[in-house]
Design a protein around this motif. Structure first.
Motif, PDB file in Angstrom:
ATOM      1  N   MET A 110       0.841  -1.192   0.000  1.00 44.48           N
ATOM      2  CA  MET A 110       0.000   0.000   0.000  1.00 44.48           C
ATOM      3  C   MET A 110       0.883   1.251   0.000  1.00 44.48           C
ATOM      4  N   PRO A 111       0.575   2.205  -0.865  1.00 48.76           N
ATOM      5  CA  PRO A 111       1.362   3.440  -0.895  1.00 48.76           C
ATOM      6  C   PRO A 111       1.375   4.134   0.471  1.00 48.76           C
ATOM      7  N   SER A 112       2.548   4.611   0.865  1.00 54.18           N
ATOM      8  CA  SER A 112       2.710   5.253   2.163  1.00 54.18           C
ATOM      9  C   SER A 112       3.820   6.291   2.092  1.00 54.18           C
ATOM     10  N   ASP A 113       3.628   7.374   2.812  1.00 55.40           N
ATOM     11  CA  ASP A 113       4.711   8.365   2.908  1.00 55.40           C
ATOM     12  C   ASP A 113       5.414   8.247   4.253  1.00 55.40           C
ATOM     13  N   LYS A 114       5.123   7.169   4.978  1.00 54.31           N
ATOM     14  CA  LYS A 114       5.771   6.903   6.263  1.00 54.31           C
ATOM     15  C   LYS A 114       6.496   5.557   6.175  1.00 54.31           C
ATOM     16  N   PRO A 115       7.523   5.351   6.989  1.00 56.03           N
ATOM     17  CA  PRO A 115       8.262   4.079   6.938  1.00 56.03           C
ATOM     18  C   PRO A 115       7.422   2.903   7.462  1.00 56.03           C
ATOM     19  N   GLN A 116       7.823   1.702   7.087  1.00 58.21           N
ATOM     20  CA  GLN A 116       7.134   0.478   7.513  1.00 58.21           C
ATOM     21  C   GLN A 116       6.902   0.446   9.023  1.00 58.21           C
ATOM     22  N   LYS A 117       7.945   0.790   9.796  1.00 60.35           N
ATOM     23  CA  LYS A 117       7.847   0.671  11.255  1.00 60.35           C
ATOM     24  C   LYS A 117       6.733   1.542  11.829  1.00 60.35           C
ATOM     25  N   HIS A 118       6.403   2.645  11.180  1.00 56.16           N
ATOM     26  CA  HIS A 118       5.316   3.517  11.638  1.00 56.16           C
ATOM     27  C   HIS A 118       3.997   2.736  11.693  1.00 56.16           C
ATOM     28  N   TRP A 119       3.717   2.002  10.616  1.00 49.06           N
ATOM     29  CA  TRP A 119       2.450   1.260  10.532  1.00 49.06           C
ATOM     30  C   TRP A 119       2.510  -0.038  11.334  1.00 49.06           C
ATOM     31  N   ILE A 120       3.689  -0.631  11.429  1.00 49.26           N
ATOM     32  CA  ILE A 120       3.839  -1.859  12.221  1.00 49.26           C
ATOM     33  C   ILE A 120       3.541  -1.570  13.688  1.00 49.26           C
ATOM     34  N   LYS A 121       4.045  -0.437  14.212  1.00 50.14           N
ATOM     35  CA  LYS A 121       3.784  -0.060  15.610  1.00 50.14           C
ATOM     36  C   LYS A 121       2.298   0.125  15.877  1.00 50.14           C
ATOM     37  N   ARG A 122       1.535   0.513  14.863  1.00 51.21           N
ATOM     38  CA  ARG A 122       0.086   0.707  15.005  1.00 51.21           C
ATOM     39  C   ARG A 122      -0.696  -0.577  14.739  1.00 51.21           C
TER      40      ARG A 122
END
Length: 132
Positions: A110-122
């Motif tokens: 999925m397109p994201s302007d944040k790094p992977q770890k940002h979404w993994i933490k959530r």
């Protein structure tokens, strides 16, 4: 070892925010459109065309239509979140012979302007079905 064509199969994922899943659309020339998934832990920001933070008090949000186009090229790992897709919100199941949970379906970039770890933490993931 020699890899067959099926072993090299991958998908290119394109979020098709402009398609209204309820009205339908002609099928693409290659691949297929999928819809009916839900985001858990974030939402789709249709203005910026990237994942965005969840709205207050909203647990799940609908994912727009996604075009799965078969390819043999590897997906770039920059500017995307490798989102796991689960059948249910339980995110658990028995371990299959592939080493994945029986509840796990696949990863969708999925397109994201944040790094992977940002979404993994959530704990961001996509779900095929919501709990009753």
């Amino acid at each position: 070892t020699v890899m067959s064509h099926i072993d090299r199969l991958n998908f290119h994922y394109t979020v098709m925010s402009h398609i209204d899943a309820k009205k339908g659309s002609p099928p693409p020339e290659e691949g297929c459109y999928i819809y009916g998934l839900y985001l858990d832990g974030c939402r789709w920001d249709s203005q910026r065309e990237v994942l965005g933070e969840s709205e207050p008090k909203v647990l799940y949000s609908e994912v727009p239509v996604i075009w799965l186009k078969p390819t043999t090229m590897a997906e770039p790992d920059v500017g995307v979140y490798e989102s796991p897709v689960y059948r249910t919100s339980a995110r658990k199941g028995t371990l299959s012979t592939t080493g994945h949970s029986t509840n796990f379906v696949l990863f969708i970039m999925m397109p994201s302007d944040k790094p992977q770890k940002h979404w993994i933490k959530r704990g961001v993931a996509m779900l095929c079905a919501l709990d009753d």
